[in-house]
Design a protein around this motif. Structure first.
Motif, PDB file in Angstrom:
ATOM      1  N   CYS A  72     -17.249   0.269  11.889  1.00  0.00           N
ATOM      2  CA  CYS A  72     -18.496   0.394  12.650  1.00  0.00           C
ATOM      3  C   CYS A  72     -18.594  -0.697  13.709  1.00  0.00           C
ATOM      4  CB  CYS A  72     -19.699   0.300  11.719  1.00  0.00           C
ATOM      5  SG  CYS A  72     -19.992   1.740  10.671  1.00  0.00           S
ATOM      6  N   ASN A  73     -18.302  -1.917  13.311  1.00  0.00           N
ATOM      7  CA  ASN A  73     -18.399  -3.047  14.241  1.00  0.00           C
ATOM      8  C   ASN A  73     -17.348  -2.967  15.344  1.00  0.00           C
ATOM      9  OD1 ASN A  73     -20.635  -4.753  13.368  1.00  0.00           O
ATOM     10  ND2 ASN A  73     -19.492  -5.015  11.480  1.00  0.00           N
ATOM     11  N   ALA A  78     -16.201  -2.013  21.136  1.00  0.00           N
ATOM     12  CA  ALA A  78     -15.594  -1.287  22.255  1.00  0.00           C
ATOM     13  C   ALA A  78     -16.656  -0.828  23.253  1.00  0.00           C
ATOM     14  CB  ALA A  78     -14.796  -0.094  21.730  1.00  0.00           C
ATOM     15  N   LEU A  79     -17.815  -0.354  22.759  1.00  0.00           N
ATOM     16  CA  LEU A  79     -18.886   0.058  23.668  1.00  0.00           C
ATOM     17  C   LEU A  79     -19.471  -1.145  24.400  1.00  0.00           C
ATOM     18  CD1 LEU A  79     -18.541   2.744  22.142  1.00  0.00           C
ATOM     19  CD2 LEU A  79     -21.032   2.956  22.134  1.00  0.00           C
ATOM     20  N   LEU A  80     -19.610  -2.268  23.699  1.00  0.00           N
ATOM     21  CA  LEU A  80     -20.124  -3.483  24.337  1.00  0.00           C
ATOM     22  C   LEU A  80     -19.146  -4.009  25.384  1.00  0.00           C
ATOM     23  CD1 LEU A  80     -21.521  -5.131  21.106  1.00  0.00           C
ATOM     24  CD2 LEU A  80     -22.899  -4.401  23.050  1.00  0.00           C
ATOM     25  N   TRP A  81     -17.843  -3.926  25.089  1.00  0.00           N
ATOM     26  CA  TRP A  81     -16.824  -4.325  26.054  1.00  0.00           C
ATOM     27  C   TRP A  81     -16.937  -3.472  27.313  1.00  0.00           C
ATOM     28  CZ3 TRP A  81     -12.916  -2.175  28.827  1.00  0.00           C
ATOM     29  CH2 TRP A  81     -11.928  -3.019  29.342  1.00  0.00           C
ATOM     30  N   THR A  82     -17.120  -2.163  27.120  1.00  0.00           N
ATOM     31  CA  THR A  82     -17.273  -1.252  28.254  1.00  0.00           C
ATOM     32  C   THR A  82     -18.512  -1.606  29.065  1.00  0.00           C
ATOM     33  OG1 THR A  82     -16.195   0.522  26.984  1.00  0.00           O
ATOM     34  CG2 THR A  82     -17.501   1.168  28.909  1.00  0.00           C
ATOM     35  N   GLY A  83     -19.618  -1.903  28.374  1.00  0.00           N
ATOM     36  CA  GLY A  83     -20.833  -2.270  29.072  1.00  0.00           C
ATOM     37  C   GLY A  83     -20.682  -3.544  29.874  1.00  0.00           C
ATOM     38  N   SER A  84     -19.975  -4.528  29.301  1.00  0.00           N
ATOM     39  CA  SER A  84     -19.757  -5.786  30.008  1.00  0.00           C
ATOM     40  C   SER A  84     -18.901  -5.584  31.243  1.00  0.00           C
ATOM     41  CB  SER A  84     -19.105  -6.799  29.058  1.00  0.00           C
ATOM     42  OG  SER A  84     -18.793  -7.991  29.723  1.00  0.00           O
ATOM     43  N   ARG A  85     -17.883  -4.746  31.123  1.00  0.00           N
ATOM     44  CA  ARG A  85     -16.943  -4.513  32.222  1.00  0.00           C
ATOM     45  C   ARG A  85     -17.565  -3.692  33.342  1.00  0.00           C
ATOM     46  NH1 ARG A  85     -13.259  -0.206  32.936  1.00  0.00           N
ATOM     47  NH2 ARG A  85     -11.440  -0.713  34.204  1.00  0.00           N
ATOM     48  N   CYS A  86     -18.394  -2.731  32.973  1.00  0.00           N
ATOM     49  CA  CYS A  86     -18.935  -1.793  33.959  1.00  0.00           C
ATOM     50  C   CYS A  86     -20.326  -2.170  34.462  1.00  0.00           C
ATOM     51  CB  CYS A  86     -18.977  -0.383  33.371  1.00  0.00           C
ATOM     52  SG  CYS A  86     -17.357   0.298  32.973  1.00  0.00           S
ATOM     53  N   GLY A  87     -20.931  -3.176  33.877  1.00  0.00           N
ATOM     54  CA  GLY A  87     -22.245  -3.590  34.342  1.00  0.00           C
ATOM     55  C   GLY A  87     -23.399  -2.840  33.730  1.00  0.00           C
ATOM     56  N   ARG A  88     -23.136  -1.892  32.831  1.00  0.00           N
ATOM     57  CA  ARG A  88     -24.179  -1.174  32.114  1.00  0.00           C
ATOM     58  C   ARG A  88     -23.564  -0.558  30.870  1.00  0.00           C
ATOM     59  NH1 ARG A  88     -27.226   2.253  35.082  1.00  0.00           N
ATOM     60  NH2 ARG A  88     -27.742   3.587  33.315  1.00  0.00           N
ATOM     61  N   ILE A 107     -23.161   3.183  12.726  1.00  0.00           N
ATOM     62  CA  ILE A 107     -22.625   2.647  13.980  1.00  0.00           C
ATOM     63  C   ILE A 107     -23.760   2.117  14.853  1.00  0.00           C
ATOM     64  CG2 ILE A 107     -21.432   3.231  16.133  1.00  0.00           C
ATOM     65  CD1 ILE A 107     -19.896   5.365  14.539  1.00  0.00           C
ATOM     66  N   LEU A 108     -24.854   2.859  14.911  1.00  0.00           N
ATOM     67  CA  LEU A 108     -25.930   2.533  15.844  1.00  0.00           C
ATOM     68  C   LEU A 108     -26.901   1.482  15.320  1.00  0.00           C
ATOM     69  CD1 LEU A 108     -26.861   6.105  17.130  1.00  0.00           C
ATOM     70  CD2 LEU A 108     -25.206   4.498  18.088  1.00  0.00           C
ATOM     71  N   LYS A 109     -27.094   1.436  14.005  1.00  0.00           N
ATOM     72  CA  LYS A 109     -28.150   0.594  13.447  1.00  0.00           C
ATOM     73  C   LYS A 109     -27.652  -0.652  12.727  1.00  0.00           C
ATOM     74  CE  LYS A 109     -31.004   3.863  14.733  1.00  0.00           C
ATOM     75  NZ  LYS A 109     -31.779   3.719  15.987  1.00  0.00           N
ATOM     76  N   SER A 110     -26.403  -0.658  12.274  1.00  0.00           N
ATOM     77  CA  SER A 110     -25.908  -1.809  11.505  1.00  0.00           C
ATOM     78  C   SER A 110     -25.083  -2.759  12.364  1.00  0.00           C
ATOM     79  CB  SER A 110     -25.061  -1.320  10.325  1.00  0.00           C
ATOM     80  OG  SER A 110     -23.801  -0.824  10.766  1.00  0.00           O
ATOM     81  N   THR A 111     -24.986  -2.479  13.653  1.00  0.00           N
ATOM     82  CA  THR A 111     -24.175  -3.289  14.572  1.00  0.00           C
ATOM     83  C   THR A 111     -25.049  -3.781  15.721  1.00  0.00           C
ATOM     84  OG1 THR A 111     -23.539  -1.481  16.068  1.00  0.00           O
ATOM     85  CG2 THR A 111     -22.242  -1.737  14.036  1.00  0.00           C
ATOM     86  N   ALA A 112     -24.437  -4.486  16.654  1.00  0.00           N
ATOM     87  CA  ALA A 112     -25.167  -4.984  17.823  1.00  0.00           C
ATOM     88  C   ALA A 112     -25.688  -3.865  18.713  1.00  0.00           C
ATOM     89  CB  ALA A 112     -24.264  -5.912  18.635  1.00  0.00           C
ATOM     90  N   LEU A 113     -25.244  -2.624  18.491  1.00  0.00           N
ATOM     91  CA  LEU A 113     -25.746  -1.497  19.288  1.00  0.00           C
ATOM     92  C   LEU A 113     -27.216  -1.218  19.017  1.00  0.00           C
ATOM     93  CD1 LEU A 113     -22.795   1.066  19.088  1.00  0.00           C
ATOM     94  CD2 LEU A 113     -23.334  -0.536  20.937  1.00  0.00           C
ATOM     95  N   ILE A 302      -9.007  -1.140  26.902  1.00  0.00           N
ATOM     96  CA  ILE A 302      -9.711  -2.052  26.005  1.00  0.00           C
ATOM     97  C   ILE A 302      -8.658  -2.761  25.153  1.00  0.00           C
ATOM     98  CG2 ILE A 302     -11.484  -2.252  24.230  1.00  0.00           C
ATOM     99  CD1 ILE A 302     -12.690   0.354  25.289  1.00  0.00           C
ATOM    100  N   PRO A 303      -8.447  -4.035  25.328  1.00  0.00           N
ATOM    101  CA  PRO A 303      -7.257  -4.697  24.768  1.00  0.00           C
ATOM    102  C   PRO A 303      -7.149  -4.645  23.256  1.00  0.00           C
ATOM    103  CG  PRO A 303      -8.799  -6.307  25.690  1.00  0.00           C
ATOM    104  CD  PRO A 303      -9.258  -4.971  26.141  1.00  0.00           C
ATOM    105  N   PHE A 304      -8.250  -4.734  22.536  1.00  0.00           N
ATOM    106  CA  PHE A 304      -8.178  -4.769  21.069  1.00  0.00           C
ATOM    107  C   PHE A 304      -8.044  -3.385  20.442  1.00  0.00           C
ATOM    108  CE2 PHE A 304     -12.554  -5.215  22.558  1.00  0.00           C
ATOM    109  CZ  PHE A 304     -13.191  -4.143  21.950  1.00  0.00           C
ATOM    110  N   LEU A 305      -7.911  -2.348  21.265  1.00  0.00           N
ATOM    111  CA  LEU A 305      -7.665  -0.997  20.751  1.00  0.00           C
ATOM    112  C   LEU A 305      -6.203  -0.596  20.889  1.00  0.00           C
ATOM    113  CD1 LEU A 305     -10.767   0.956  22.147  1.00  0.00           C
ATOM    114  CD2 LEU A 305     -10.496  -0.178  19.924  1.00  0.00           C
ATOM    115  N   THR A 306      -5.346  -1.535  21.251  1.00  0.00           N
ATOM    116  CA  THR A 306      -3.941  -1.240  21.539  1.00  0.00           C
ATOM    117  C   THR A 306      -3.033  -2.225  20.810  1.00  0.00           C
ATOM    118  OG1 THR A 306      -4.493  -0.366  23.731  1.00  0.00           O
ATOM    119  CG2 THR A 306      -2.231  -1.106  23.395  1.00  0.00           C
ATOM    120  N   VAL A 307      -1.906  -1.697  20.273  1.00  0.00           N
ATOM    121  CA  VAL A 307      -0.897  -2.529  19.617  1.00  0.00           C
ATOM    122  C   VAL A 307       0.480  -2.104  20.105  1.00  0.00           C
ATOM    123  CG1 VAL A 307      -2.259  -2.992  17.537  1.00  0.00           C
ATOM    124  CG2 VAL A 307      -0.810  -0.942  17.643  1.00  0.00           C
TER     125      VAL A 307
END
Length: 353
Positions: A72-73, A78-88, A107-113, A302-307
């Motif tokens: 969940c986190n 990943a959504l927060l990373w997208t928001g930071s990169r795209c400005g929204r 996902i929506l209620k137990s995390t920073a989202l 998104i760097p932490f989604l790739t290995v």
């Protein structure tokens, strides 16, 4: 000529240079993200089937509460990373392979989202694995007008000006999710469809007719939206995992009332999954021309989604499991992002809410 089931999608050459731009960071823009979350079950065995048992605390995968919330986190990150990169933050997010509403709300209620006011839309579908599609949207950006599951396996489920639409294939799969949202600032209605079409399990001869049936239903829903649109130019965003690449015959139709935004990325060799060392683009946005004219699609890096891909050169998505072994990633798919410029009305604003 009517845009019925025989109608289709023209994959137009929209080879835009994808880059982060402040033009998509203001109130005159929208961000839509889609992501297949690969077997995102809760950790409880509710007796719903083999997959539900496998992905439980005492199942074969040892899918525990701790591992569940770690995922969940990671999704939220990943959504927060997208928001930071795209400005929204993404305004609308479509998900595939979620088990139930509990997973979505976690996902929506137990995390920073939880700070961003996302609302979930989800219906249980008849998929034998117990996985569904879902959509979440930001309440400060959109108001939900209507939502319904669109059955692919044969039941009448979508009623519009064109009447009830029926699937023709005798199989069970994920429903297509239809959601109509009103954009507060522009006053426009946006039509979103979330798809997860049947896989290639069993081979092309067996599976292709199933994906064809799903595609026909999706096109029929879009046709009904066009038919009921006052100006004949509705805002449609159909997103999902289509389990085929844009060059598949399933995407070849006669009329041009839908545009496959993934066509150019596919020509460039980009992809959302990695199969036998090669990237394949099976996650796409298929949109109406008014949306295509002001949009661009990308596969965010998104760097932490790739290995590293140890079996082949290059990189691959960071999965939750490698075979039966837990490795702590998120999915075997990379997410996709659609950036849309919108026109705002001067006399419709926050007070209309």
């Amino acid at each position: 000529m009517s845009r019925g089931i025989a109608s289709g999608i023209v994959t137009m050459s929209l080879c835009l240079l994808i880059q982060v731009s402040p033009a998509y960071a203001g109130n005159d823009s929208l961000l839509v993200l889609f992501w297949n979350l690969e077997n995102f079950f809760d950790w409880r065995d509710s007796g719903a089937g083999d997959s539900d048992r496998e992905f439980s605390s005492f199942g074969e995968r040892r899918w525990t509460k701790g591992r569940f919330y770690t995922k969940c986190n990671a999704v939220a990150k990943a959504l927060l990373w997208t928001g930071s990169r795209c400005g929204r933050m993404p305004d609308v997010v479509g998900f595939a392979e979620v088990e139930n509403g509990f997973v979505l709300n976690s996902i929506l209620k137990s995390t920073a989202l939880r700070k961003y006011g996302y609302e979930a839309v989800h219906y249980d579908s008849p998929d034998p694995r117990g996985i569904d599609v879902a959509l979440v949207y930001r309440r400060e950006i959109f108001k939900k007008i209507s939502a319904r599951p669109v059955r692919v396996s044969g039941s009448p489920v979508f009623n519009g000006n064109a009447g009830a639409l029926r699937g023709t294939a005798s199989f069970l799969t994920r429903d297509i999710l239809y959601v109509a949202l009103k954009h507060f600032q522009s006053g426009e209605t946006w039509h979103f469809l979330v798809n997860h079409h049947p896989s290639k399990f069993g081979g092309e001869e067996v599976s292709a007719p199933k994906r064809k049936a799903a595609m026909n239903i999706m096109v029929s829903v879009c046709d009904s939206i066009f038919s009921s649109s006052a100006d004949g130019a509705p805002k449609i965003v159909s997103m999902g995992d289509f389990n085929d690449t844009p060059d598949s015959p399933l995407f070849e139709y006669d009329e041009s009332f839908l545009v496959n935004m993934a066509d150019c990325l596919h020509d460039q060799g980009k992809g959302t999954i990695r199969y036998q060392g090669k990237r394949e683009l099976i996650d796409m946005f298929i949109v109406s021309p008014p949306v295509a004219d002001d949009s661009e699609m990308e596969i965010p890096d998104i760097p932490f989604l790739t290995v590293p891909d140890t079996a082949h050169s290059g990189e691959k998505p960071f999965r939750t499991y490698s075979g039966p072994r837990y490795i702590g990633g998120v999915s075997d798919h990379w997410p996709i992002l659609l950036k849309i410029k919108i026109a705002l009305s001067g006399d419709i604003g926050i007070f209309e809410r």
